[in-house]
Design a protein around this motif. Sequence first.
Motif, PDB file in Angstrom:
ATOM      1  N   UNK A 281      55.541  27.672  14.277  1.00 39.03           N
ATOM      2  CA  UNK A 281      54.798  26.804  13.362  1.00 39.03           C
ATOM      3  C   UNK A 281      55.654  25.615  12.942  1.00 39.03           C
ATOM      4  N   UNK A 282      56.893  25.890  12.537  1.00 41.65           N
ATOM      5  CA  UNK A 282      57.763  24.814  12.054  1.00 41.65           C
ATOM      6  C   UNK A 282      57.990  23.752  13.124  1.00 41.65           C
ATOM      7  N   UNK A 283      58.271  24.192  14.349  1.00 45.19           N
ATOM      8  CA  UNK A 283      58.547  23.237  15.417  1.00 45.19           C
ATOM      9  C   UNK A 283      57.323  22.370  15.708  1.00 45.19           C
TER      10      UNK A 283
ATOM     11  N   UNK B 129      54.253  26.196   6.577  1.00 44.82           N
ATOM     12  CA  UNK B 129      55.506  25.839   7.233  1.00 44.82           C
ATOM     13  C   UNK B 129      56.671  25.969   6.250  1.00 44.82           C
ATOM     14  N   UNK B 130      57.884  26.073   6.798  1.00 49.61           N
ATOM     15  CA  UNK B 130      59.075  26.227   5.953  1.00 49.61           C
ATOM     16  C   UNK B 130      59.287  25.013   5.061  1.00 49.61           C
ATOM     17  N   UNK B 131      58.943  23.842   5.566  1.00 52.35           N
ATOM     18  CA  UNK B 131      59.109  22.614   4.794  1.00 52.35           C
ATOM     19  C   UNK B 131      58.295  22.664   3.505  1.00 52.35           C
TER      20      UNK B 131
ATOM     21  N   UNK C 241      46.707  29.934  19.682  1.00 46.75           N
ATOM     22  CA  UNK C 241      46.996  30.709  20.900  1.00 46.75           C
ATOM     23  C   UNK C 241      48.355  31.400  20.802  1.00 46.75           C
ATOM     24  N   UNK C 242      49.382  30.658  20.371  1.00 46.15           N
ATOM     25  CA  UNK C 242      50.724  31.230  20.299  1.00 46.15           C
ATOM     26  C   UNK C 242      50.825  32.309  19.226  1.00 46.15           C
ATOM     27  N   UNK C 243      50.248  32.033  18.064  1.00 44.64           N
ATOM     28  CA  UNK C 243      50.326  32.989  16.956  1.00 44.64           C
ATOM     29  C   UNK C 243      49.544  34.253  17.281  1.00 44.64           C
ATOM     30  N   UNK C 244      48.420  34.120  17.974  1.00 47.43           N
ATOM     31  CA  UNK C 244      47.629  35.300  18.346  1.00 47.43           C
ATOM     32  C   UNK C 244      48.450  36.244  19.219  1.00 47.43           C
TER      33      UNK C 244
END
Length: 396
Positions: free
Chosen positions: A184-186, A309-311, A355-358
């Motif tokens: 997520x951060x990237x 996100x971390x930010x 897609x990536x998180x799933x």
Amino acid sequence: MTATQNIRLKYLYSPSGEANHPDEEVLSVYRDHGVIPKSSRSDNFNKTPENVERYLLVQPGDLVVNRMKAWQGSLGVSQYRGIVSGDYEVLRPTSDSVSGRYMHYALRSRHMIGEYRVRSTGIRPSQWRLYWDQMGDIRIPLPPLDKQLRLADYLDCEIAQIDTLIKEQRLLVEMLRERRASVVDRSILEATDRRVPLRRIVDVIDCAHVTAEFVVDDDRYPVASIQQCSGPYVDLSSCKYTTADFFEHLREGGRAPRSGDLLFVRNVSVGLVSAISPETPDFAVGQETVLLRRKAEVDPLFLRYALTSSEVRYAIEGAMIGSTFRRINVSAIRSLPVPQPPLQVQGRIAAHLDEQIARIDTLITESERLIELSQERRAALITAAVTGQIDAWQES
């Protein structure tokens, strides 16, 4: 004793009220770990008082019971010398025919925890207490000492293997969650350098001054609060309900949630955020949340990822107030810095992250399920050994 007998605990243990040992190490009782030094854990937030003279002395082999949580399995035979709160029960063995290692397993078996639950007193679970007068009458299977030692040896070996597996899976879950956060951060950082205050792109609608009246009849609407905001979308599968009149009051004031809004938690679990899908039925909101309603072009799913996100998480941490009851003011929420790339870029990033998180979440779910099955196996194995379903001589 040559055969397994069912013996009342009061014939094996006796309360020890020995206190006034302030220089001893403070111990704690955990459901999963038994009796351990309090300093060995970082998740015990109960503050030890300056004066511990009333704390009770614990010797190796003593049984320590958390009266308030015994019905959950919060007790164990200590391997350590130290002191525990006077609210605990410290029981010293009075018989030479018991093995502390065997009793640690036996006293934490499913059958025994069921007995603690039945014998605890109080109006509701949060007030239940198990006192020695009731606990002492519970019967426990007690085989001959040599068999107790063999069962303890067998369980030590088997449980160590299961616990190693559980530890490995928990580490994997932790790494996967870190991986999810980094993905997520990237993606958010690569989207744009542009940051704007949240108030520029959404209206932050505060409903803290509106209190829902909870009902159980048919004329009702769901109420979403903290628990309903633990996933990507608001989940109303387990919630309380309020009246239709209250919902209409929210609707008339423009405070009824609608598709495309986000729900942001501002109290306790600060920063949880969920989107409202077109399939979500009409519902009301609790005082712990605020509505985020788009007033500029923004993809709600992209915005949700940005807010997790971390930010932004760092900004939330810096804006929170309160020591024991953590919260964030609406003005601080409105000032949170969020990225604002073009709308089409937001959509692509949200789809990519979905897609990536799933994939990552599927792996997390599988690992958590394996942990759950391992814990069930652990409990079943202990119960089988204690109730004589396992032959200690054969297994050893």
